[in-house]
Design a protein around this motif. Structure first.
Motif, short mmCIF file in Angstrom:
data_model
loop_
_atom_site.label_atom_id
_atom_site.label_comp_id
_atom_site.label_asym_id
_atom_site.label_seq_id
_atom_site.Cartn_x
_atom_site.Cartn_y
_atom_site.Cartn_z
N GLN A 205 0.85 -1.19 0.00
CA GLN A 205 0.00 0.00 0.00
C GLN A 205 0.89 1.25 0.00
O GLN A 205 1.78 1.36 0.83
CB GLN A 205 -0.87 -0.04 1.27
N ASP A 207 1.63 4.60 1.13
CA ASP A 207 1.19 5.39 2.28
C ASP A 207 1.83 6.78 2.18
O ASP A 207 2.95 7.00 2.60
CB ASP A 207 1.64 4.65 3.56
N HIS A 209 1.99 10.83 2.88
CA HIS A 209 1.58 11.92 3.78
C HIS A 209 1.94 13.26 3.14
O HIS A 209 2.72 13.31 2.18
CB HIS A 209 2.29 11.77 5.14
#
Length: 286
Positions: A205, A207, A209
């Motif tokens: 996945q 991820d 930010h």
């Protein structure tokens, strides 16, 4: 129907052995339905060898293979090696009724040096001949680095073509990571692969930010490093075709391994792999 034997590469359980001991670790594998293991990264102390033997007998778990370096991973590094501890390692094999020893990887200081690697493989072949006299087969476990090309030829093929006695423990995840089709490649090693590592290959996945997007180097590091070691049946590999190719090529043991379980308990990962393999029709391989 001819079948192989599904087992577990115990490298992923080394912390469990430290926590609960070799016997209880093997007991848990028995409860999960496994009947074969390959022992790796577990100190072969007198106690561990005795506990592995007791568990093997109590739970009818075959010790398929032991691990030993041909030489230290780095000059002067600790640990048993076939060059320095030959008699002790052979004795452990006899105690555990085991007929295979596998070298886990190349010494780190020779990686990338073709001539050094070929000299190492020549020494491994000589050791394979020596072990053969004791009824033990020596295998070399592959990663992706052996798929570097020299004059258009894979390093791994050079290793195979310059040896006769040494076997090769192919790892299907690392073959895929090298950009090679595991199904077709396994077939090319017919007669040289009694041991096969079952390890799936998935894209993790992403991820992202807000901070990552402020630093493109950070973002692309995440973006390009998404490959993960997956439970068997949870990734993108064609597991039935791999099992078939392995069997056709002489593989006896199909050993589940996961280099990183990403925080999940390794027993849970093994349970998932076993469940998926049973659902794929391999119940009688356990």
């Amino acid at each position: 129907m001819t079948k192989g034997k599904i087992g577990v590469q115990m490298m992923m359980l080394k912390n469990k052995v430290e926590e609960i001991g070799a016997y209880e670790t093997m007991k848990k594998l028995h409860e999960l339905g496994f009947g074969a293991v390959e022992v790796s990264q577990i100190p072969m102390t007198e106690e561990n060898v005795a506990e592995l033997k007791r568990a093997s007998e109590d739970f009818d778990i075959k010790i398929a293979a032991l691990s030993a370096g041909l030489e230290p991973m780095l000059p002067g590094a600790p640990g048993e090696t076939l060059s320095n501890d030959f008699d002790k390692i052979v004795k452990d094999c006899k105690t555990l009724n085991c007929n295979f020893i596998r070298i886990g990887m190349l010494p780190l200081n020779i990686m990338g040096d073709k001539d050094e690697i070929m000299a190492f493989i020549e020494r491994a072949e000589a050791m394979a001949e020596r072990l053969k006299e004791h009824g033990i087969e020596l295998y070399y476990h592959t990663h992706h680095i052996e798929f570097q090309k020299y004059d258009g030829e894979f390093l791994l093929d050079l290793m195979k073509n310059n040896t006769k006695t040494l076997g090769f423990e192919l790892d299907v995840h690392w073959i895929q990571r090298a950009g090679v089709n595991p199904v077709e490649f396994v077939k090319e090693y017919k007669g040289r692969i009694s041991l096969l590592h079952l390890k799936d290959y998935r894209i993790g996945q992403l991820d992202v930010h807000e901070d990552d997007l402020k630093d493109m180097a950070k973002f692309f590091t995440k973006f390009t490093n998404l490959i993960e070691f997956a439970e068997v049946g949870e990734g993108n590999l064609n597991i039935p075709a791999i099992m078939e190719a392995g069997l056709e090529s002489g593989a006896q043991y199909f050993l589940i391994e996961q280099d990183d379980t990403y925080g999940v308990d390794p027993f849970d990962c093994l349970e998932t792999s076993a469940k998926n393999l049973r659902e794929l029709g391999y119940s009688d391989w356990f």
